[in-house]
Design an enzyme around this catalytic site. Sequence first.
Site, PDB file in Angstrom:
ATOM      1  N   SER A  47     -13.591  -3.723  -0.098  1.00  0.00           N
ATOM      2  CA  SER A  47     -14.389  -2.955  -1.062  1.00  0.00           C
ATOM      3  C   SER A  47     -15.879  -3.127  -0.810  1.00  0.00           C
ATOM      4  CB  SER A  47     -14.034  -3.344  -2.504  1.00  0.00           C
ATOM      5  OG  SER A  47     -12.812  -2.764  -2.894  1.00  0.00           O
ATOM      6  N   PRO A  48     -16.345  -2.903   0.429  1.00  0.00           N
ATOM      7  CA  PRO A  48     -17.753  -3.142   0.751  1.00  0.00           C
ATOM      8  C   PRO A  48     -18.726  -2.157   0.108  1.00  0.00           C
ATOM      9  CG  PRO A  48     -16.652  -2.069   2.576  1.00  0.00           C
ATOM     10  CD  PRO A  48     -15.582  -2.435   1.600  1.00  0.00           C
ATOM     11  N   GLY A  76     -17.967  -3.172  -8.155  1.00  0.00           N
ATOM     12  CA  GLY A  76     -17.236  -4.285  -8.749  1.00  0.00           C
ATOM     13  C   GLY A  76     -15.777  -4.178  -8.382  1.00  0.00           C
ATOM     14  N   PHE A  77     -14.912  -4.644  -9.267  1.00  0.00           N
ATOM     15  CA  PHE A  77     -13.484  -4.607  -8.990  1.00  0.00           C
ATOM     16  C   PHE A  77     -12.956  -3.198  -9.240  1.00  0.00           C
ATOM     17  CE2 PHE A  77      -8.950  -5.471  -9.983  1.00  0.00           C
ATOM     18  CZ  PHE A  77      -8.595  -6.088  -8.791  1.00  0.00           C
ATOM     19  N   TYR A 114       0.842  -1.193   0.000  1.00  0.00           N
ATOM     20  CA  TYR A 114       0.000   0.000   0.000  1.00  0.00           C
ATOM     21  C   TYR A 114       0.884   1.253   0.000  1.00  0.00           C
ATOM     22  CZ  TYR A 114      -4.091  -2.896   1.137  1.00  0.00           C
ATOM     23  OH  TYR A 114      -5.098  -3.829   1.111  1.00  0.00           O
TER      24      TYR A 114
END
Length: 310
Positions: free
Chosen positions: A220-221, A225-226, A52
């Site tokens: 990613s709640p 999508g991605f 990150y």
Amino acid sequence: MRTVLLGPTDTLVPNVVAGMMRITDKTDDEIRALVSAAREAGIDFFDHADIYGDEPHQCERRFAEALRLSPAERAEITIQTKAGIVKDGPYFDFSYEHLVRAVEGSLRALRTDYIDILLLHRPDALVEPEEVARAFDDLEVAGKVRNFGVSNHTPRQIDLLRTAVRQPLVANQLQLSIPHSPIVAQGLAANMDIDQSVTRDAGGILDYCRVHGITVQAWSPFQAGFFTGVFLGAPEYAELNAVIDDLAATYDVPPIAIATAWITRHPAGMQVVLGTTTPERVTGAALGSDIRLTRPEWYALTRAAGHRIP
């Protein structure tokens, strides 16, 4: 803030987690404000990864620089980090040398003597379970890592690791939101001749984790999508947002709390990993922790997201 068990351990953790993926460009004051909002909401669990940031361990380092935690303050929080992705490759590396080196880098960046939870970030097709097991054993014996888990792993990939790894795998971090929920929706449409019912990646990962006492962490709640954008308020999800808005009014919370509550309502006892760096959104999302949606409400959200329910 409701708590759930961390895998098969007797450790209780909040069912909402503060993700630190996007703090690279934040000032010390902004990072402290974000962490303070999380702590005030009952979130004492912070999710990191060695990749990150714009360079290795950058977000971990910014977190430590901003907070400058004393040993007592460090003991009050749970720090989770991930390793296994080689960003400049791009490829994946679960070798003994890479995992140990990644953890050493995380410890230095985070200015801590131990990592509470280490996750294998994404599957390495060249994984040698014995290498992973040796890394886990040495890191545990040295007191550098207390718990181990995986991220984005299928049932068979976990089974393969378990042929050699001695420690329980306490968590599996998987992408999940109301519209992006194949790990839930596939089971709803079993035996139906539609794409939703197709079994992929060995199938049944959510049920597998429940059977084996592995805590699912939903990343990613609020993404559709991605990394395709947030669904909350998006016109292409008008039907879903209408249901969310109605429930938000019913429970007197912001819509983001309902998106959280859809995940925390599931009896698997999942954790929601927030990616926002806005303190107000952290506060709003955390309100969903204690909301127990009824079955009709949960299924109404699921149907409104476009999932077939026989």
